[in-house]
Enzyme design. Structure first.
Site, PDB file in Angstrom:
ATOM      1  N   ASP A  13     -13.594 -13.059  36.464  1.00 28.97           N
ATOM      2  CA  ASP A  13     -12.997 -14.371  36.192  1.00 28.97           C
ATOM      3  C   ASP A  13     -13.551 -15.464  37.094  1.00 28.97           C
ATOM      4  O   ASP A  13     -12.847 -16.427  37.443  1.00 28.97           O
ATOM      5  CB  ASP A  13     -11.460 -14.303  36.316  1.00 28.97           C
ATOM      6  CG  ASP A  13     -10.874 -13.260  35.402  1.00 28.97           C
ATOM      7  OD1 ASP A  13     -11.438 -13.045  34.312  1.00 28.97           O
ATOM      8  OD2 ASP A  13      -9.851 -12.655  35.767  1.00 28.97           O
ATOM      9  N   LYS A  16     -17.939 -16.909  34.548  1.00 29.26           N
ATOM     10  CA  LYS A  16     -19.232 -16.463  33.998  1.00 29.26           C
ATOM     11  C   LYS A  16     -19.483 -17.050  32.607  1.00 29.26           C
ATOM     12  O   LYS A  16     -20.584 -17.499  32.312  1.00 29.26           O
ATOM     13  CB  LYS A  16     -19.265 -14.921  33.911  1.00 29.26           C
ATOM     14  CG  LYS A  16     -19.151 -14.242  35.269  1.00 29.26           C
ATOM     15  CD  LYS A  16     -19.089 -12.732  35.142  1.00 29.26           C
ATOM     16  CE  LYS A  16     -17.839 -12.212  34.472  1.00 29.26           C
ATOM     17  NZ  LYS A  16     -16.594 -12.429  35.201  1.00 29.26           N
ATOM     18  N   GLY A  40     -12.676 -11.483  29.409  1.00 28.42           N
ATOM     19  CA  GLY A  40     -12.221 -12.710  28.761  1.00 28.42           C
ATOM     20  C   GLY A  40     -13.055 -13.834  29.342  1.00 28.42           C
ATOM     21  O   GLY A  40     -12.870 -14.201  30.505  1.00 28.42           O
ATOM     22  N   HIS A  41     -14.002 -14.324  28.575  1.00 19.41           N
ATOM     23  CA  HIS A  41     -14.923 -15.351  29.076  1.00 19.41           C
ATOM     24  C   HIS A  41     -14.634 -16.676  28.378  1.00 19.41           C
ATOM     25  O   HIS A  41     -14.750 -16.771  27.152  1.00 19.41           O
ATOM     26  CB  HIS A  41     -16.380 -14.910  28.827  1.00 19.41           C
ATOM     27  CG  HIS A  41     -16.768 -13.697  29.630  1.00 19.41           C
ATOM     28  ND1 HIS A  41     -18.014 -13.130  29.579  1.00 19.41           N
ATOM     29  CD2 HIS A  41     -16.060 -12.960  30.537  1.00 19.41           C
ATOM     30  CE1 HIS A  41     -18.049 -12.091  30.406  1.00 19.41           C
ATOM     31  NE2 HIS A  41     -16.877 -11.970  30.988  1.00 19.41           N
ATOM     32  N   GLN A 223     -16.743  -8.671  34.167  1.00 21.00           N
ATOM     33  CA  GLN A 223     -16.050  -8.274  35.404  1.00 21.00           C
ATOM     34  C   GLN A 223     -16.827  -8.778  36.631  1.00 21.00           C
ATOM     35  O   GLN A 223     -17.488  -9.797  36.523  1.00 21.00           O
ATOM     36  CB  GLN A 223     -15.833  -6.745  35.458  1.00 21.00           C
ATOM     37  CG  GLN A 223     -14.841  -6.213  34.417  1.00 21.00           C
ATOM     38  CD  GLN A 223     -15.434  -5.988  33.044  1.00 21.00           C
ATOM     39  OE1 GLN A 223     -16.456  -5.351  32.908  1.00 21.00           O
ATOM     40  NE2 GLN A 223     -14.796  -6.507  32.016  1.00 21.00           N
TER      41      GLN A 223
HETATM   42  P1  GDP Z   1     -15.074 -15.328  33.359  1.00 21.26           P
HETATM   43  O1  GDP Z   1     -14.323 -14.110  32.977  1.00 21.26           O
HETATM   44  O2  GDP Z   1     -15.890 -15.140  34.587  1.00 21.26           O
HETATM   45  O3  GDP Z   1     -15.889 -15.912  32.234  1.00 21.26           O
HETATM   46  O4  GDP Z   1     -13.981 -16.429  33.738  1.00 21.26           O
HETATM   47  P2  GDP Z   1     -12.639 -16.769  32.910  1.00 21.26           P
HETATM   48  O5  GDP Z   1     -13.002 -17.527  31.710  1.00 21.26           O
HETATM   49  O6  GDP Z   1     -11.810 -15.544  32.749  1.00 21.26           O
HETATM   50  O7  GDP Z   1     -11.872 -17.630  33.981  1.00 21.26           O
HETATM   51  C1  GDP Z   1     -12.399 -18.810  34.482  1.00 21.26           C
HETATM   52  C2  GDP Z   1     -11.429 -19.944  34.169  1.00 21.26           C
HETATM   53  O8  GDP Z   1     -11.755 -21.065  34.964  1.00 21.26           O
HETATM   54  C3  GDP Z   1     -11.499 -20.421  32.732  1.00 21.26           C
HETATM   55  O9  GDP Z   1     -10.229 -20.889  32.349  1.00 21.26           O
HETATM   56  C4  GDP Z   1     -12.494 -21.574  32.798  1.00 21.26           C
HETATM   57  O10 GDP Z   1     -12.307 -22.532  31.770  1.00 21.26           O
HETATM   58  C5  GDP Z   1     -12.162 -22.157  34.144  1.00 21.26           C
HETATM   59  N1  GDP Z   1     -13.268 -22.781  34.872  1.00 21.26           N
HETATM   60  C6  GDP Z   1     -14.568 -22.407  34.927  1.00 21.26           C
HETATM   61  N2  GDP Z   1     -15.244 -23.176  35.812  1.00 21.26           N
HETATM   62  C7  GDP Z   1     -14.349 -24.048  36.314  1.00 21.26           C
HETATM   63  C8  GDP Z   1     -14.433 -25.076  37.307  1.00 21.26           C
HETATM   64  O11 GDP Z   1     -15.472 -25.340  37.911  1.00 21.26           O
HETATM   65  N3  GDP Z   1     -13.277 -25.742  37.588  1.00 21.26           N
HETATM   66  C9  GDP Z   1     -12.100 -25.483  36.956  1.00 21.26           C
HETATM   67  N4  GDP Z   1     -11.031 -26.173  37.305  1.00 21.26           N
HETATM   68  N5  GDP Z   1     -11.992 -24.521  36.025  1.00 21.26           N
HETATM   69  C10 GDP Z   1     -13.101 -23.797  35.733  1.00 21.26           C
HETATM   70  P1  IMO Z   2     -14.038 -10.750  33.092  1.00 20.95           P
HETATM   71  O1  IMO Z   2     -15.315 -10.329  32.415  1.00 20.95           O
HETATM   72  C1  IMO Z   2     -10.841  -9.630  35.830  1.00 20.95           C
HETATM   73  C2  IMO Z   2      -9.677  -5.409  35.854  1.00 20.95           C
HETATM   74  C3  IMO Z   2      -8.295  -5.032  35.357  1.00 20.95           C
HETATM   75  C4  IMO Z   2      -8.011  -3.839  36.227  1.00 20.95           C
HETATM   76  C5  IMO Z   2      -9.383  -3.155  36.330  1.00 20.95           C
HETATM   77  C6  IMO Z   2      -9.580  -2.006  35.352  1.00 20.95           C
HETATM   78  O2  IMO Z   2     -13.214 -11.673  32.275  1.00 20.95           O
HETATM   79  O3  IMO Z   2     -14.314 -11.229  34.470  1.00 20.95           O
HETATM   80  P2  IMO Z   2     -10.017  -1.939  32.717  1.00 20.95           P
HETATM   81  O4  IMO Z   2      -9.212  -2.449  31.579  1.00 20.95           O
HETATM   82  O5  IMO Z   2     -11.387  -2.506  32.818  1.00 20.95           O
HETATM   83  O6  IMO Z   2     -10.027  -0.437  32.809  1.00 20.95           O
HETATM   84  O7  IMO Z   2      -9.210  -2.422  34.034  1.00 20.95           O
HETATM   85  O8  IMO Z   2     -10.331  -4.163  36.070  1.00 20.95           O
HETATM   86  N1  IMO Z   2     -10.504  -6.180  34.909  1.00 20.95           N
HETATM   87  C7  IMO Z   2     -10.777  -7.481  35.052  1.00 20.95           C
HETATM   88  N2  IMO Z   2     -10.340  -8.382  35.957  1.00 20.95           N
HETATM   89  N3  IMO Z   2     -11.724 -10.003  34.902  1.00 20.95           N
HETATM   90  C8  IMO Z   2     -12.192  -9.101  34.001  1.00 20.95           C
HETATM   91  O9  IMO Z   2     -13.197  -9.388  33.141  1.00 20.95           O
HETATM   92  C9  IMO Z   2     -11.678  -7.789  34.021  1.00 20.95           C
HETATM   93  N4  IMO Z   2     -11.893  -6.686  33.280  1.00 20.95           N
HETATM   94  C10 IMO Z   2     -11.174  -5.700  33.838  1.00 20.95           C
HETATM   95  O10 IMO Z   2      -7.374  -6.076  35.562  1.00 20.95           O
HETATM   96  O11 IMO Z   2      -7.673  -4.251  37.528  1.00 20.95           O
HETATM   97 MG    MG Z   3     -12.359 -13.516  32.541  1.00 19.91          MG
END
Ligand code: GDP
Ligand code: IMO
Ligand code: MG
Length: 424
Positions: A13, A16, A40-41, A223
């Site tokens: 999170d 990415k 979840g991207h 991840q």
């Molecule tokens: P990922 O799993 O690495 O793709 O990240 P996620 O999408 O799960 O979580 C990142 C969250 O931060 C999302 O809600 C993005 O829209 C948000 N986000 C990404 N970059 C920025 C930033 O520079 N500032 C803020 N405030 N939000 C960001």
């Molecule tokens: P992105 O790609 C954050 C965490 C789960 C749990 C552990 C194992 O959005 O960054 P799993 O279901 O993979 O067997 O769970 O890994 N986890 C993540 N945490 N971002 C993710 O993906 C994750 N995918 C799995 O919360 O701790």
């Molecule tokens: Mg994510």
């Protein structure tokens, strides 16, 4: 042009999806190489917000091939729903390719994931996303998995499906796991198989053809390094290699194909699920970061635990990943803070350690040693270049880069595609 890998430096999170979307402006192919719909991207652009789970984050760029590689574990029903959802929003999925060598997440994998979590003793729960990721990779290693290629041979798929489902029903419901209604499950699977058939292909060939043709290819990690099955906080990890090395096996590319590694680093740290978190702030700072950063899981909606930036972990991660350039995200979340802390070392049982220990139990006893920097107390969300950043924000970033012995290539100051600038 180059083949680049982009990976999360922390516990996932980091942003990415957003950075992939930005970089895909120049990429002709984006490839997911590990994980599954535990990811979840989030991509925000042109007043649209997408949360992608299996479909690569290049999907908003017309003409970019979006490949789900052999290292991914794919839930056929989840992928069908995701692709249909995109189509409903007017986004073409015509460029999606699904590897015939990927392993498929079957309904019993999801039931087993829930069962394993349910029966785990206190302190042993992983806090998984319950998407069946661990059990699907276990079947792969156990050589009982069902692969993408079976989608192309439905009668063979059905035979394998019914045999594995029967095996599950024989072994697990007696111990408290849910009984699988095999006919109903097959009916649902059958619909997904029909939908996905045109997308299944030998992605080893298409990815290598793109590489050989000199196209720009972006390998999208899911991840983060601390969730890597070899390098993370085992056993509180996911079940794949999330670090850059996993990109070669998971996308079927030779190591020498990769010319650049991007590490996405959130300006602070978050973690979803169970397991140690040395810089966690279970206090008003943590609540502030959670609210301001909107730190709620993009897949499960669970609140993310929040804390200060952990250089000890990030340094280990940069080393294992071989990060060439960092993309630092969510700098804007720190805008209002009076002071910002960075953990530069761990004190464990009175001993100072600068290396991330293999013994995960030790991480529960870390006293984090912090360096404190002054906050910049001003809005960075409209910054368009390095010079637009307040001096104290620049100093924070430079100190992080120095501590990580890394170069910052991108700074992100908001969720939108436009709130991003290159610094190298
Ligand atoms: P990922 O799993 O690495 O793709 O990240 P996620 O999408 O799960 O979580 C990142 C969250 O931060 C999302 O809600 C993005 O829209 C948000 N986000 C990404 N970059 C920025 C930033 O520079 N500032 C803020 N405030 N939000 C960001
Ligand atoms: P992105 O790609 C954050 C965490 C789960 C749990 C552990 C194992 O959005 O960054 P799993 O279901 O993979 O067997 O769970 O890994 N986890 C993540 N945490 N971002 C993710 O993906 C994750 N995918 C799995 O919360 O701790
Ligand atoms: Mg994510």
């Amino acid at each position: 042009m180059a083949v680049s890998v982009l990976v999360g430096v922390q516990w996932g999170d980091e942003g990415k999806g957003k950075i992939i979307d930005v970089l895909t402006r120049d990429a002709e192919m984006v490839v997911r190489f590990q994980g599954g719909n535990n990811a979840g991207h989030t991509v925000e652009a042109e007043d649209r917000k997408l949360v992608l789970h299996l479909v690569p984050s290049g999907i908003l760029r017309e003409g970019t091939a979006c490949v789900i590689g052999n290292g991914v574990v794919v839930d056929p029903i989840g992928l069908m729903q995701e692709m249909k959802g995109l189509t409903d929003q007017g986004i073409s999925v015509a460029n999606v390719q699904l590897s015939d060598r990927c392993h498929l997440i079957m309904p019993w994998h999801k039931l087993l994931d829930a069962y394993n979590e349910g029966k785990a003793a206190p302190g042993k729960k992983i806090g998984t996303t319950k998407r069946g990721i661990g059990p699907a990779y276990a079947s792969k290693a156990n050589r009982t998995g069902i692969r993408g290629v079976e989608i192309l041979n439905k009668s063979r798929f059905e035979t394998l499906f019914r045999a594995e489902a029967a095996e599950y029903n024989k072994l697990y419901p007696a111990h408290g796991s849910e009984l699988l209604d095999v006919d109903k499950a097959w009916e649902e699977m059958s619909v997904a198989i029909d939908y996905l058939t045109p997308y299944v292909t030998d992605t080893t060939v298409s990815i290598n053809a793109a590489y050989k043709a000199g196209k720009s290819v972006l390998l999208e990690g899911a991840q983060g390094a601390f969730l890597d099955i070899d390098h993370g906080t085992y056993p509180f990890v996911t079940s794949s290699n999330t670090t850059s090395g996993g990109a070669c096996t998971g996308a079927a590319l030779p190591p020498r194909a990769i010319s650049n590694v991007w590490g996405v680093l959130k300006a602070y740290t978050t973690r979803v699920g169970e397991g140690p978190f040395p810089t966690e702030q279970d206090n008003e700072i943590g609540s502030f970061l959670q609210n301001k950063g909107g730190e709620f899981g993009a897949t499960t909606g669970r609140p993310r635990r929040c804390g200060w930036l952990d250089i000890v972990g990030a340094r280990y991660s940069c080393m294992v990943n071989g990060v060439d350039l960092l993309a630092v995200t969510k700098l804007d979340v720190l805008d209002e803070l009076d002071e910002i802390k960075i953990c530069t070392a761990y004190k464990i049982n009175g001993e100072i350690r600068e290396n991330f220990p293999a013994d995960t139990t030790l991480l529960d006893h870390v006293e984090a040693i912090y360096e404190t920097l002054p906050g910049w107390k001003s809005d960075t969300t409209k910054a368009k270049c390095w010079e637009d950043l307040p001096e104290k924000a620049q100093k924070y970033l430079l100190r992080v880069a120095e501590l990580l012995d890394a170069k910052i290539g991108i700074v992100s100051v908001g969720p939108d595609r436009d709130q991003t600038f290159r610094t190298a």
